[in-house]
Design an enzyme around this catalytic site. Sequence first.
Site, PDB file in Angstrom:
ATOM      1  N   HIS A   1       0.826  -1.212   0.000  1.00  0.00           N
ATOM      2  CA  HIS A   1       0.000   0.000   0.000  1.00  0.00           C
ATOM      3  C   HIS A   1       0.855   1.255   0.000  1.00  0.00           C
ATOM      4  CE1 HIS A   1       0.772   0.847   4.302  1.00  0.00           C
ATOM      5  NE2 HIS A   1       0.738  -0.475   4.461  1.00  0.00           N
TER       6      HIS A   1
ATOM      7  N   CYS B   1       2.819  -3.139   7.179  1.00  0.00           N
ATOM      8  CA  CYS B   1       2.996  -4.148   6.137  1.00  0.00           C
ATOM      9  C   CYS B   1       4.067  -3.678   5.158  1.00  0.00           C
ATOM     10  CB  CYS B   1       1.666  -4.406   5.441  1.00  0.00           C
ATOM     11  SG  CYS B   1       0.449  -5.222   6.493  1.00  0.00           S
TER      12      CYS B   1
END
Length: 283
Positions: free
Chosen positions: A190, A206
Amino acid sequence: MKSHSTALTRRRLLTGAAAMTALSACAARVPSSASTSTLSPEQQIGGVPISQIVDGYGLIEDAGYRLPPVPPKYLQGLNRRALVPYPGYESAGTIEADLHAKLLYWVQDDGSAWRFPVGVGRQGLSMSYDTTIKRKEKWPSWTPTQNMLRREPEVYGEFAGGVPGGLANPLGARALYLYQGSRDTYYRIHGTNDLASIGNSGSAGCIRMFNHDVIFLFPKVPLGTKVVIRDYSDSVAIEGEAVANRGYEQPATRVPAEEIYAAAAESGPPQFGAASNVESFGY
């Protein structure tokens, strides 16, 4: 998603065009009594002088949001998108993430690859298995998982209702959701507003990319794309020990929930970027 940690950055967005002044090598003499003009300072966009904007990392207007240029200090060395000879072992169409070297490769048919710098949190480093992209979202919303709420209610409890998509959202401009079979792993590739996290490790999170890079990659990778995690021994063998250990671990930064929700409410369509004027946050 396992966890996210970002810091939103203050940015003023200005528009303008660069001015160039041509000076003759044989200029006429100016009388000593004549007044001389002072050169105007170079115009800036989002705090970056126009002449310093790096190709591919300039001002982006996207779905009613304005992303300022990425300052060149964050784009040094490997911290820049590049088309390179692919140094790994995966087949064309695969994404290979080297979470040790903080690099992500999208492998091409001709033996090249698009290489992107990434930031990765402690949870991201725990990834050791292959996944598949089964969902893609533009300007995604974010809600902490039940595990996150149980584990750290003092951190995540304020956000149990979710954070809407926008400049204040920890997932940034785009998110690619990673699955094993039909099971959501809660790992994501992302965007991020925490520019300093790219090329480094965080206490949470992440796989983060510059928003400019995830916007570039997003339309090119189809659903079903395989994502492979490169292990440390291969990272050392392929990238070298120094690159396989690049970056440092950053401390977590927390911003009060009311600031995040206020920024999210003000940042999106139809109005531009009030969130760029507040410190941002994300996990």
